[in-house]
Design a protein around this motif. Structure first.
Motif, mmCIF file in Angstrom:
data_model
loop_
_atom_site.group_PDB
_atom_site.id
_atom_site.type_symbol
_atom_site.label_atom_id
_atom_site.label_comp_id
_atom_site.label_asym_id
_atom_site.label_seq_id
_atom_site.Cartn_x
_atom_site.Cartn_y
_atom_site.Cartn_z
ATOM 1 N N UNK A 2 26.192 7.298 7.764
ATOM 2 C CA UNK A 2 26.860 6.753 8.951
ATOM 3 C C UNK A 2 26.531 5.276 9.178
ATOM 4 N N UNK A 3 26.603 4.497 8.125
ATOM 5 C CA UNK A 3 26.306 3.069 8.228
ATOM 6 C C UNK A 3 27.550 2.215 8.454
ATOM 7 N N UNK A 4 28.715 2.765 8.237
ATOM 8 C CA UNK A 4 29.951 1.980 8.297
ATOM 9 C C UNK A 4 30.249 1.437 9.690
ATOM 10 N N UNK A 5 29.911 2.188 10.715
ATOM 11 C CA UNK A 5 30.341 1.827 12.068
ATOM 12 C C UNK A 5 29.271 1.115 12.884
ATOM 13 N N UNK A 65 28.052 12.499 20.057
ATOM 14 C CA UNK A 65 27.903 13.913 19.732
ATOM 15 C C UNK A 65 26.730 14.505 20.507
ATOM 16 N N UNK A 66 26.664 15.837 20.552
ATOM 17 C CA UNK A 66 25.611 16.507 21.311
ATOM 18 C C UNK A 66 24.274 16.488 20.587
ATOM 19 N N UNK A 67 24.310 16.508 19.265
ATOM 20 C CA UNK A 67 23.076 16.648 18.486
ATOM 21 C C UNK A 67 22.672 15.308 17.865
ATOM 22 N N UNK A 103 17.653 7.668 13.826
ATOM 23 C CA UNK A 103 18.028 9.036 13.462
ATOM 24 C C UNK A 103 17.968 9.989 14.644
ATOM 25 N N UNK A 104 17.364 9.550 15.735
ATOM 26 C CA UNK A 104 17.334 10.366 16.946
ATOM 27 C C UNK A 104 18.585 10.161 17.785
ATOM 28 N N UNK A 105 19.408 9.183 17.401
ATOM 29 C CA UNK A 105 20.626 8.903 18.152
ATOM 30 C C UNK A 105 21.680 9.960 17.941
ATOM 31 N N UNK A 106 22.712 9.908 18.755
ATOM 32 C CA UNK A 106 23.779 10.910 18.651
ATOM 33 C C UNK A 106 25.153 10.257 18.578
ATOM 34 N N UNK A 107 25.196 9.129 17.863
ATOM 35 C CA UNK A 107 26.476 8.473 17.619
ATOM 36 C C UNK A 107 26.848 8.680 16.174
ATOM 37 N N UNK A 108 27.978 9.347 15.937
ATOM 38 C CA UNK A 108 28.434 9.601 14.580
ATOM 39 C C UNK A 108 29.904 9.287 14.447
ATOM 40 N N UNK A 163 9.872 22.386 6.123
ATOM 41 C CA UNK A 163 8.888 22.498 7.199
ATOM 42 C C UNK A 163 8.571 21.125 7.781
ATOM 43 N N UNK A 164 8.409 20.131 6.903
ATOM 44 C CA UNK A 164 8.133 18.764 7.356
ATOM 45 C C UNK A 164 9.353 18.169 8.041
ATOM 46 N N UNK A 165 10.499 18.264 7.379
ATOM 47 C CA UNK A 165 11.725 17.657 7.916
ATOM 48 C C UNK A 165 12.102 18.267 9.255
ATOM 49 N N UNK A 166 11.893 19.572 9.398
ATOM 50 C CA UNK A 166 12.244 20.242 10.637
ATOM 51 C C UNK A 166 11.379 19.846 11.816
ATOM 52 N N UNK A 167 10.191 19.322 11.534
ATOM 53 C CA UNK A 167 9.262 18.963 12.610
ATOM 54 C C UNK A 167 9.255 17.465 12.919
ATOM 55 N N UNK A 168 10.069 16.679 12.215
ATOM 56 C CA UNK A 168 10.046 15.235 12.406
ATOM 57 C C UNK A 168 10.555 14.817 13.785
ATOM 58 N N UNK A 169 9.902 13.811 14.335
ATOM 59 C CA UNK A 169 10.359 13.190 15.578
ATOM 60 C C UNK A 169 10.659 11.722 15.284
ATOM 61 N N UNK A 170 11.915 11.379 15.016
ATOM 62 C CA UNK A 170 12.259 10.001 14.662
ATOM 63 C C UNK A 170 11.923 9.040 15.803
ATOM 64 N N UNK A 171 11.206 7.965 15.475
ATOM 65 C CA UNK A 171 10.807 7.038 16.532
ATOM 66 C C UNK A 171 10.525 5.632 16.036
ATOM 67 N N UNK A 172 10.089 5.491 14.787
ATOM 68 C CA UNK A 172 9.596 4.205 14.310
ATOM 69 C C UNK A 172 10.660 3.288 13.755
ATOM 70 N N UNK A 173 10.199 2.241 13.082
ATOM 71 C CA UNK A 173 11.070 1.271 12.444
ATOM 72 C C UNK A 173 11.456 1.756 11.046
ATOM 73 N N UNK A 174 11.988 0.860 10.194
ATOM 74 C CA UNK A 174 12.566 1.284 8.918
ATOM 75 C C UNK A 174 11.923 0.552 7.738
ATOM 76 N N UNK A 175 10.742 0.987 7.321
ATOM 77 C CA UNK A 175 10.078 0.386 6.156
ATOM 78 C C UNK A 175 10.539 1.036 4.855
ATOM 79 N N UNK A 176 11.842 0.993 4.593
ATOM 80 C CA UNK A 176 12.369 1.750 3.458
ATOM 81 C C UNK A 176 11.887 1.206 2.108
ATOM 82 N N UNK A 177 11.654 -0.108 2.024
ATOM 83 C CA UNK A 177 11.180 -0.669 0.755
ATOM 84 C C UNK A 177 9.787 -0.157 0.415
#
Length: 213
Positions: free
Chosen positions: A145-148, A20-22, A10-15, A76-90
């Motif tokens: 943005x999972x298609x590409x 992209x810049x952001x 989520x820290x990447x900038x490929x869309x 407040x939480x979402x705005x302060x997030x720093x994406x870095x870890x893996x994906x334990x979605x389950x």
């Protein structure tokens, strides 16, 4: 419960295949900020984040149990997030279900993800388990943005689609901010909205409108 992806991707900038810049999380923040004020006036909403914190760790964090008027604490939480870890979605979805006391109460989980499970979880098996053990828990999945993403096999996307299907939820693909706004409105708003979407399954019970999210 919103289950929010703060993994490293989520820290990447490929869309949409274009640089992209952001970072990608930027569009999600903007979309959520547009939708939450209306949603949180009529239903309690909570938040679990997965992926923030130390690099490449399987981090899951309960940030907020469902409360009324939750826009400010969630953003407040979402705005302060720093994406870095893996994906334990389950694990994150399972924790959200526990918070909602899914074995005795109806509830809705909205999972945002931009990638595959990377912490040895099995989203499809989890969906089957939640369906068997729960009273009426619906898990909607928003795939951002999972298609590409060529490194994710078809099975990865099918896994999260299965999670939604097994719980009577929706899988919605989103490629930009406007797609995200529509997806959040459909999944976080009144479940009866899905009746207006003939190509998608309808939430199983109108009483979910009175449940926590």
């Amino acid at each position: 419960m919103i289950v929010f992806d703060a993994s490293g991707s989520m820290a990447g900038n490929l869309g949409q295949g274009i640089m992209t810049e952001k970072p990608r999380i930027y569009e999600v923040r903007k979309a959520l900020a547009r939708v939450l004020p209306e949603v949180t006036r009529v239903r309690k909403v909570g938040l679990i984040t997965y992926g923030p914190g130390p690099y490449r760790q399987c981090n899951v964090h309960l940030d907020l149990r469902p409360v009324p008027n939750a826009t400010e604490p969630i953003m407040s939480v979402v705005g302060a997030l720093s994406p870095a870890g893996k994906t334990p979605l389950s694990e994150a979805v399972e924790q959200a279900a526990e918070v909602l006391q899914y074995r005795s109460k109806p509830g809705v989980v909205v999972l945002l993800t931009d990638g595959e499970e990377t912490c040895n979880g099995d989203p499809c098996a989890l969906g089957k388990s939640l369906n068997e053990d729960g009273v009426n828990l619906t898990v909607h999945v928003i795939g951002f943005q999972m298609k590409n993403f060529t490194w994710m096999g078809e099975t990865s996307i099918l896994d999260v689609k299965c999670l939604a299907r097994e719980t009577g939820g929706l899988y919605i693909s989103a490629e930009n901010e406007e797609d995200l706004v529509k997806a959040f409105q459909q999944t976080l708003g009144c479940p009866m909205m899905s009746i207006l979407m003939p190509d998608m399954p309808v939430a199983r019970d109108a009483s979910l409108f009175h449940a926590g999210s």
